[in-house]
Design a protein around this motif. Structure first.
Motif, PDB file in Angstrom:
ATOM      1  N   VAL A  44       0.950  -1.164   0.028  1.00  0.00           N
ATOM      2  CA  VAL A  44      -0.012   0.170  -0.081  1.00  0.00           C
ATOM      3  C   VAL A  44       0.953   1.174   0.100  1.00  0.00           C
ATOM      4  N   VAL A  45       0.700   2.162  -0.944  1.00  0.00           N
ATOM      5  CA  VAL A  45       1.416   3.339  -1.109  1.00  0.00           C
ATOM      6  C   VAL A  45       0.249   4.403  -0.516  1.00  0.00           C
ATOM      7  N   PRO A  46       0.501   5.336   0.383  1.00  0.00           N
ATOM      8  CA  PRO A  46      -0.349   6.038   0.842  1.00  0.00           C
ATOM      9  C   PRO A  46      -0.603   7.479   0.206  1.00  0.00           C
ATOM     10  N   ASP A  47      -1.695   8.109   0.074  1.00  0.00           N
ATOM     11  CA  ASP A  47      -1.757   9.243  -0.858  1.00  0.00           C
ATOM     12  C   ASP A  47      -2.872   9.958   0.056  1.00  0.00           C
ATOM     13  N   THR A  48      -2.261  11.081   0.610  1.00  0.00           N
ATOM     14  CA  THR A  48      -2.817  12.184   1.745  1.00  0.00           C
ATOM     15  C   THR A  48      -4.009  13.221   0.947  1.00  0.00           C
ATOM     16  N   THR A  49      -4.065  13.116  -0.228  1.00  0.00           N
ATOM     17  CA  THR A  49      -4.837  14.170  -0.983  1.00  0.00           C
ATOM     18  C   THR A  49      -6.374  13.667  -0.571  1.00  0.00           C
ATOM     19  N   ASN A  50      -7.130  14.691  -0.533  1.00  0.00           N
ATOM     20  CA  ASN A  50      -8.467  14.406  -0.205  1.00  0.00           C
ATOM     21  C   ASN A  50      -9.446  14.584  -1.539  1.00  0.00           C
ATOM     22  N   TYR A  51     -10.042  13.455  -1.970  1.00  0.00           N
ATOM     23  CA  TYR A  51     -10.523  13.431  -3.255  1.00  0.00           C
ATOM     24  C   TYR A  51     -12.099  13.759  -2.939  1.00  0.00           C
ATOM     25  N   MET A  52     -12.535  14.140  -1.556  1.00  0.00           N
ATOM     26  CA  MET A  52     -13.945  14.463  -1.782  1.00  0.00           C
ATOM     27  C   MET A  52     -14.017  15.815  -2.121  1.00  0.00           C
ATOM     28  N   PRO A 106     -14.326  18.221  -5.118  1.00  0.00           N
ATOM     29  CA  PRO A 106     -14.477  17.946  -6.502  1.00  0.00           C
ATOM     30  C   PRO A 106     -13.296  18.708  -7.301  1.00  0.00           C
ATOM     31  N   LYS A 107     -12.860  20.129  -6.852  1.00  0.00           N
ATOM     32  CA  LYS A 107     -11.944  20.728  -7.688  1.00  0.00           C
ATOM     33  C   LYS A 107     -10.470  19.971  -7.681  1.00  0.00           C
ATOM     34  N   ILE A 108     -10.057  19.693  -6.327  1.00  0.00           N
ATOM     35  CA  ILE A 108      -8.897  18.743  -6.272  1.00  0.00           C
ATOM     36  C   ILE A 108      -8.989  17.539  -7.109  1.00  0.00           C
ATOM     37  N   PHE A 109      -9.922  16.848  -6.878  1.00  0.00           N
ATOM     38  CA  PHE A 109     -10.334  15.604  -7.889  1.00  0.00           C
ATOM     39  C   PHE A 109     -10.145  16.018  -9.428  1.00  0.00           C
ATOM     40  N   MET A 167      -8.568  18.367 -10.951  1.00  0.00           N
ATOM     41  CA  MET A 167      -7.088  18.578 -11.202  1.00  0.00           C
ATOM     42  C   MET A 167      -6.303  17.395 -11.184  1.00  0.00           C
ATOM     43  N   LYS A 168      -6.426  16.659 -10.083  1.00  0.00           N
ATOM     44  CA  LYS A 168      -5.606  15.217 -10.225  1.00  0.00           C
ATOM     45  C   LYS A 168      -5.830  14.230 -11.199  1.00  0.00           C
ATOM     46  N   ALA A 169      -7.309  14.465 -11.844  1.00  0.00           N
ATOM     47  CA  ALA A 169      -7.521  13.361 -12.709  1.00  0.00           C
ATOM     48  C   ALA A 169      -7.304  13.834 -14.135  1.00  0.00           C
ATOM     49  N   ALA A 170      -7.185  15.075 -14.188  1.00  0.00           N
ATOM     50  CA  ALA A 170      -6.903  15.724 -15.596  1.00  0.00           C
ATOM     51  C   ALA A 170      -5.432  15.630 -16.012  1.00  0.00           C
ATOM     52  N   ALA A 171      -4.650  15.632 -14.767  1.00  0.00           N
ATOM     53  CA  ALA A 171      -2.995  15.354 -14.777  1.00  0.00           C
ATOM     54  C   ALA A 171      -2.887  13.927 -14.714  1.00  0.00           C
ATOM     55  N   ASN A 172      -3.720  12.882 -14.890  1.00  0.00           N
ATOM     56  CA  ASN A 172      -3.487  11.394 -14.550  1.00  0.00           C
ATOM     57  C   ASN A 172      -2.720  10.849 -13.421  1.00  0.00           C
ATOM     58  N   GLN A 173      -3.184  11.797 -12.516  1.00  0.00           N
ATOM     59  CA  GLN A 173      -2.534  11.391 -11.024  1.00  0.00           C
ATOM     60  C   GLN A 173      -3.570  10.742 -10.002  1.00  0.00           C
ATOM     61  N   LEU A 174      -4.569  10.160 -10.512  1.00  0.00           N
ATOM     62  CA  LEU A 174      -5.523   9.404  -9.709  1.00  0.00           C
ATOM     63  C   LEU A 174      -4.896   8.482  -8.909  1.00  0.00           C
ATOM     64  N   PRO A 175      -5.168   8.062  -7.655  1.00  0.00           N
ATOM     65  CA  PRO A 175      -4.807   6.727  -7.227  1.00  0.00           C
ATOM     66  C   PRO A 175      -5.603   5.654  -7.565  1.00  0.00           C
ATOM     67  N   THR A 176      -4.987   4.334  -7.163  1.00  0.00           N
ATOM     68  CA  THR A 176      -5.733   3.062  -7.653  1.00  0.00           C
ATOM     69  C   THR A 176      -7.234   3.185  -7.007  1.00  0.00           C
ATOM     70  N   VAL A 177      -7.239   3.616  -5.865  1.00  0.00           N
ATOM     71  CA  VAL A 177      -8.601   3.552  -5.285  1.00  0.00           C
ATOM     72  C   VAL A 177      -8.645   4.776  -4.258  1.00  0.00           C
ATOM     73  N   TRP A 178     -10.076   5.530  -4.429  1.00  0.00           N
ATOM     74  CA  TRP A 178     -10.282   6.388  -3.491  1.00  0.00           C
ATOM     75  C   TRP A 178     -11.632   6.781  -2.940  1.00  0.00           C
ATOM     76  N   LYS A 179     -11.853   7.559  -2.097  1.00  0.00           N
ATOM     77  CA  LYS A 179     -13.352   7.847  -1.626  1.00  0.00           C
ATOM     78  C   LYS A 179     -13.912   8.977  -2.129  1.00  0.00           C
ATOM     79  N   THR A 180     -15.089   9.101  -2.570  1.00  0.00           N
ATOM     80  CA  THR A 180     -15.644  10.270  -2.930  1.00  0.00           C
ATOM     81  C   THR A 180     -17.204  10.531  -2.565  1.00  0.00           C
ATOM     82  N   HIS A 181     -17.978  11.385  -2.780  1.00  0.00           N
ATOM     83  CA  HIS A 181     -19.169  11.375  -2.548  1.00  0.00           C
ATOM     84  C   HIS A 181     -20.125  10.891  -3.526  1.00  0.00           C
ATOM     85  N   LEU A 182     -21.405  10.369  -3.126  1.00  0.00           N
ATOM     86  CA  LEU A 182     -22.262   9.955  -4.083  1.00  0.00           C
ATOM     87  C   LEU A 182     -22.618  10.908  -5.180  1.00  0.00           C
ATOM     88  N   THR A 183     -22.601  12.118  -4.704  1.00  0.00           N
ATOM     89  CA  THR A 183     -22.830  13.198  -5.672  1.00  0.00           C
ATOM     90  C   THR A 183     -21.810  13.202  -7.046  1.00  0.00           C
TER      91      THR A 183
END
Length: 403
Positions: free
Chosen positions: A41-49, A51-54, A56-72
């Motif tokens: 397991v490689v920790p990533d302290t980014t809060n993907y809850m 939407p703006k941070i998510f 940015m990370k997604a557009a830069a292809n920096q998403l982790p393998t698994v993350w938590k987000t809101h149902l919305t």
């Protein structure tokens, strides 16, 4: 990897300064080593809850393998191509048929599953039993007089303020939480916030008399009933503090441990009731969090991510070892002054045998009277409503300003 291990990056890891949650996540890693010793397991302290941070990370292809987000955020994430299809893994793990089908439906698009629910909630009316008693709002059997309608809630809130000097009710106004609270009132007043046209575009539709009436109700709580706290800027943390220290009698929330763990609120003094009904019905928000997965993850990485979720307790199996661990978690929760909730308002798993075993353990440790929760668990006249499908977090912020 060359050593035969599978490495996964896990988003939402607590910061080093958050000692309590760091210990919890370290415990998850230890459990994962027993479930599958070949996962690193490689920790990533980014809060993907956020939407703006998510984005940015997604557009830069920096998403982790698994993350938590809101149902919305599920629909938007799928439409953007930022989520992996995990249908096959859901079948392999046996989640289909065991997990609440309503929750799977929320996570599905075009018959493919893209998310795994991790935490679901049902909004309720949180009540301070002591303040209700001091205001004389009790039944003959000692239970509190739960308000059935929003008008009744306003009347009770007024009485409490007059009799005790404490606010009868508190609504958030900042951090998006004001809109989150207000949504329940608005839906019950008949507000339709948005609709999708034939061209696929979404249109805001809440410039209506129903929305004006719902906002007028909130305004009346302050200026007609004098029922709100003196402070007008209330975010999520402040609202919990106001309730936790006994300065507020009613508040909208799902089940939370902040009042007891942070502010010493007596669990036996807490009542959870169903949301009041408005002119157009009793509409109640359901929401929560989900795990989602990187579209670039391999099958092996996604399977390892499911093992990680199992270490966190998202598992259909309830063998003897699971139940022993669950009981130990209940004991640990009591030491933290967490509330052991008698039941789940929205159960993630539907197997009755599983629920029976879990609830038998809770019954041994719960600090609350289940009679105080009877209204909350009765959803017979409740219309469940998921959060709005498009730009919901941004909509909450707009509504903050209105309130």
């Amino acid at each position: 990897n060359a050593d035969g291990k599978v490495s996964i990056t896990v988003g939402g890891w607590p910061a080093e300064t958050d000692k309590v949650n760091v210990q919890t996540f370290d415990m998850y890693v230890e459990k994962l080593a027993k479930i599958n010793p070949n996962v690193n397991v490689v920790p990533d302290t980014t809060n993907y809850m956020d939407p703006k941070i998510f984005q940015m990370k997604a557009a830069a292809n920096q998403l982790p393998t698994v993350w938590k987000t809101h149902l919305t955020e599920i629909g938007k994430t799928i439409d953007s191509g930022y989520a992996a299809d995990v249908t096959d893994m859901m079948k392999k793990k046996g989640f289909i048929g065991e997990m609440n089908p309503d929750l799977i439906k929320i996570s599905t698009k075009n018959d493919k599953i893209y998310a795994v629910p991790s935490n679901v909630y049902l909004m309720g009316l949180t009540i301070n039993k002591d303040l209700f008693r001091k205001a004389g709002l009790v039944n003959e059997d000692g239970t509190v007089m739960v308000p059935d309608t929003y008008e009744q809630m306003a009347e009770y809130a007024k009485i409490i303020k007059e009799k005790t000097g404490n606010a009868g009710y508190a609504i958030c106004t900042a951090g998006g939480n004001g809109g989150w609270h207000f949504m329940n009132i608005a839906w019950s007043y008949g507000v339709k916030f948005m609709e999708q046209g034939e061209d696929g575009r979404w249109k805001a539709t809440f410039n209506t008399q129903e929305a004006v009436d719902a906002l007028q109700y909130v305004k009346d709580l302050k200026w007609k009933y004098n029922a709100l706290p003196d402070t007008s800027v209330i975010d999520y943390t402040e609202s919990h503090k106001l309730f936790g220290v006994g300065q507020v009698a009613m508040y909208f929330e799902a089940t939370s441990n902040d009042y007891t763990a942070k502010y010493g609120f007596d669990p036996a003094n807490l009542v959870m009731a169903k949301m009041p009904a408005g002119p157009k019905g009793r509409v109640v928000q359901m929401g929560g969090d989900v795990h989602m997965f990187s579209p670039s993850a391999t099958k092996e990485e996604i399977e390892a991510a499911f093992d990680w979720m199992e270490a966190r307790g998202i598992d259909k199996e309830v063998d003897e070892n699971y139940l022993l661990n669950y009981e130990e978690e209940c004991k640990a929760s009591l030491k933290k002054n967490y509330i052991i909730w008698p039941r789940d308002a929205l159960a993630m798993w539907i197997n009755p045998e599983r629920l029976k075993k879990i609830y038998e353990i809770r019954d041994k440790y719960t600090q609350v009277d289940i009679k105080d929760y009877a209204s909350y668990y009765d959803t017979s006249d409740v219309e469940l409503h998921v959060e709005e499908p498009m730009l919901c977090q941004q909509l909450y912020s707009v509504l903050d300003g209105c309130i």
